[in-house]
Motif scaffolding. Structure first.
Motif, mmCIF file in Angstrom:
data_model
loop_
_atom_site.group_PDB
_atom_site.id
_atom_site.type_symbol
_atom_site.label_atom_id
_atom_site.label_comp_id
_atom_site.label_asym_id
_atom_site.label_seq_id
_atom_site.Cartn_x
_atom_site.Cartn_y
_atom_site.Cartn_z
ATOM 1 N N VAL A 380 0.840 -1.201 0.000
ATOM 2 C CA VAL A 380 0.000 0.000 0.000
ATOM 3 C C VAL A 380 0.873 1.248 0.000
ATOM 4 N N LEU A 381 1.892 1.266 0.875
ATOM 5 C CA LEU A 381 2.798 2.409 0.914
ATOM 6 C C LEU A 381 3.564 2.557 -0.393
ATOM 7 N N ASN A 382 4.008 1.422 -0.948
ATOM 8 C CA ASN A 382 4.719 1.466 -2.234
ATOM 9 C C ASN A 382 3.833 2.030 -3.334
ATOM 10 N N PHE A 383 2.570 1.632 -3.315
ATOM 11 C CA PHE A 383 1.634 2.116 -4.333
ATOM 12 C C PHE A 383 1.452 3.624 -4.212
ATOM 13 N N LEU A 384 1.210 4.105 -2.977
ATOM 14 C CA LEU A 384 1.003 5.533 -2.786
ATOM 15 C C LEU A 384 2.252 6.328 -3.166
ATOM 16 N N ASP A 385 3.434 5.791 -2.799
ATOM 17 C CA ASP A 385 4.688 6.468 -3.097
ATOM 18 C C ASP A 385 4.912 6.560 -4.605
ATOM 19 N N LYS A 386 4.718 5.447 -5.306
ATOM 20 C CA LYS A 386 4.901 5.435 -6.761
ATOM 21 C C LYS A 386 3.860 6.298 -7.464
ATOM 22 N N TYR A 387 2.642 6.276 -6.934
ATOM 23 C CA TYR A 387 1.579 7.072 -7.549
ATOM 24 C C TYR A 387 1.873 8.565 -7.404
ATOM 25 N N ALA A 388 2.350 8.980 -6.207
ATOM 26 C CA ALA A 388 2.694 10.385 -5.993
ATOM 27 C C ALA A 388 3.838 10.806 -6.915
ATOM 28 N N ASP A 389 4.845 9.938 -7.064
ATOM 29 C CA ASP A 389 5.975 10.242 -7.935
ATOM 30 C C ASP A 389 5.524 10.333 -9.399
ATOM 31 N N LYS A 390 4.667 9.416 -9.798
ATOM 32 C CA LYS A 390 4.147 9.409 -11.172
ATOM 33 C C LYS A 390 3.309 10.652 -11.428
ATOM 34 N N LEU A 391 2.512 11.052 -10.432
ATOM 35 C CA LEU A 391 1.655 12.228 -10.590
ATOM 36 C C LEU A 391 2.495 13.495 -10.697
#
Length: 597
Positions: A380-391
């Motif tokens: 979950v943390l990895n997803f949020l971190d990658k999503y924020a970076d991608k955004l």
């Protein structure tokens, strides 16, 4: 044009232009995302404006939890906005500008250059450029509907000329205006002034100013409790609310309203009557989404970085403790801190379990069964971190329609070239507005100084020099291999010098002057050798090429101000040095006897 009825109607009926609320709200939004400057509330707590854009998830988050999330969230959206704004500084710092202030009388040009040097700031540089760099750039992002007024202080017309300077009016201050066929007819601003009351307290009064094509009129409130009377004006006016105003008139004789709006990107929702900032359509919706994602990521890290403990609940057995409080019902139990439970709370605590007697060792309980820890799913943390970076990368990409600012490698040079052109497309309207404001400021300055027929022009080169050094070196290599014209290779060499000496403008200026005098600009060493061997160059050019560095070393020693001289004077000095060397090389020239015997 009679300005008084216009300003009196605006004051009397508290009129605002049709898009006033919208442009003021836009400025507040932009400032929140770009600066997020905190304010202090009545309780002394810091309040960050970006937190106003967080939304409570009602199904899972009550008011207290939402307040906790706002306190935990540290927004770095301003960092992304700063990254968006950074490429625009390339335009401001560009040295490839066509800039002209010309007149048949050189003294007029000198006077104009001195005046615009003092236009803004305390440096010796061009004050107009300094203002546009320091204020126009941020204002175009934070308040594109702000206005800039070019004015001057009182002066003695018999002995001096006016010194112009800029004054900023925010979109909140400009309450009314009229524009017809994209030409400003008049502008009304509302300001405040401080005065000393009869009881010696500082208070606030109101001022209204209307700017017309040839004059401006000010209505300044006369408070009933003012201690010292205002300076006399040209008349008095009283509105229906019995407020009195002193009237002042100022003739600027510009034959146009001496104000211009900062923005350049039209707001489609107001039928292009107002402006939005450069990233409004592409990035603002994504930035709002990033506020939410960033908050959720930081909350997850803060609250779930450590495993959750699941344990059997035991009631607190401290003497007199009942549900966390002692017998008086108000004093909190110090053992359980008012919880009424035995809980292992921190990593520093040790939960001690006494061993049973030897005869009852079979009663030992497996400690791992008393409590357990549940790890927060790392995915979950990895997803949020990658999503924020991608955004974050998507926001930059959407503004510039480019990958250059979020990646460093491209499959082909053509791909990189096209990508840089996309960035230029975003920056080009900003550069055009910069030039428009520059000419507006300088033309009004010439008018106020009493100079007629002054030619003023400003235009940026379409190439803003975004290519990195390695790409320019590759371009130079390709130009040499393809035998491109010498002027193309010379241009690439100049771009390379701009990057290498970006932090040493004095050295860069000297290199440019040397390049002007180099006899074979843009030619490779091989090409120059062929030219000389085939006698395709004059003797002076051959000598200058062979002794180029030595000649300039001698000139720099003998003429400290060589690089400040005119081009013609520099050519004369070079010619003298070359002729001396030719004379020394001639067969009839005396030679020194080097025989030491």
């Amino acid at each position: 044009m009679d300005l008084r009825p216009l300003i009196e109607n605006t004051i009397q009926n508290d009129i605002r232009h049709a898009h006033y609320n919208k442009v003021v709200k836009l400025a507040e939004t932009y400032e929140a995302f770009i600066m997020n400057e905190p304010t202090v509330d009545e309780e002394g707590n810091l309040r960050y404006p970006l937190n106003n854009y967080l939304r409570q998830f009602v199904r899972r988050e009550d008011a207290d939890l939402f307040k906790q999330r706002k306190n935990l969230t540290k927004q770095y959206v301003p960092s992304i906005c700063s990254q968006i704004m950074r490429p625009f500084t390339k335009v401001v710092r560009s040295n490839r500008i066509i800039k002209l202030i010309d007149h048949t009388d050189k003294s007029v040009v000198d006077d104009m250059e001195d005046t615009i040097t003092n236009f803004y700031g305390e440096g010796d540089n061009n004050g107009v450029d300094q203002f546009l760099s320091e204020r126009f750039l941020p204002l175009s992002f934070t308040d594109p509907n702000a206005w800039i007024w070019i004015t001057f202080n009182k002066f003695d017309g018999d002995q001096e000329k006016p010194q112009t300077f800029p004054v900023e009016y925010s979109s909140k201050s400009v309450i009314n205006y009229r524009i017809k066929n994209d030409k400003t007819q008049w502008v009304i601003v509302k300001l405040n002034f401080t005065y000393l009351s009869k009881d010696d307290k500082e208070k606030i009064g109101e001022r209204f100013i209307i700017f017309g094509p040839n004059m401006s009129v000010e209505y300044k409130e006369i408070p009933k409790d003012i201690k010292e009377p205002l300076d006399a004006g040209v008349g008095l006016w009283e509105n229906k609310q019995k407020k009195k105003f002193m009237i002042y008139e100022y003739a600027h004789k510009s034959e146009r309203v001496p104000l211009m709006r900062v923005g350049y990107r039209r707001d489609l929702s107001t039928k292009s009557e107002t402006f939005v900032n450069p990233f409004h359509y592409e990035a603002l919706p994504l930035l709002m989404q990033f506020v939410k994602i960033s908050s959720e990521l930081q909350l997850s890290i803060t609250l779930h970085a450590f495993p959750k403990q699941v344990t059997y609940k035991e009631e607190c057995d401290a003497k007199g403790c009942t549900d966390g409080f002692l017998m008086d019902g108000t004093t909190m139990c110090k053992i359980c801190s008012g919880t009424g439970k035995k809980i292992h709370t921190t990593a520093a605590d040790i939960l001690e379990i006494p061993l049973p007697p030897n005869k009852r060792m079979d009663e030992i309980v497996d400690a791992s069964k008393l409590s357990a820890y549940i790890d927060f799913p790392g995915d979950v943390l990895n997803f949020l971190d990658k999503y924020a970076d991608k955004l974050e990368k998507k926001i930059i990409r959407m503004v510039y329609n480019s990958e250059s600012l979020v990646q460093t490698q491209f499959n082909t040079a053509t791909e990189a070239e096209i990508d840089v052109e996309s960035i230029y497309d975003t920056l080009h309207p900003f550069a055009d507005k910069y030039s428009e404001l520059w000419m507006f400021f300088v033309k009004l300055t010439a008018l106020y100084r009493g100079h007629d027929k002054v030619d003023v022009f400003h235009k940026f080169n379409s190439d803003y020099k975004f290519k990195p050094l390695n790409q320019l070196l590759q371009d130079l290599k390709m130009a040499n291999e393809s035998h491109a014209p010498s002027y193309i290779r010379e241009s690439i060499n100049n771009d390379i010098a701009d990057i290498i000496y970006a932090d040493d403008q004095t050295e860069l200026a000297q290199i440019r002057i040397k390049n002007k005098h180099f006899p074979f600009p843009g030619k490779t060493d091989f090409e120059i050798q062929n030219i000389i061997l085939n006698n395709l160059a004059t003797k002076p050019n051959q000598v200058l090429y062979a002794n180029f560095d030595n000649i300039f070393d001698m000139i720099e020693i003998e003429n400290k101000n060589f690089y400040q001289m005119t081009y013609v004077k520099q050519r004369e000095i070079l010619k003298e040095k070359v002729e001396l060397i030719i004379e020394e090389l001639s067969p009839s020239a005396p030679t020194n006897n080097l025989n030491l015997n």
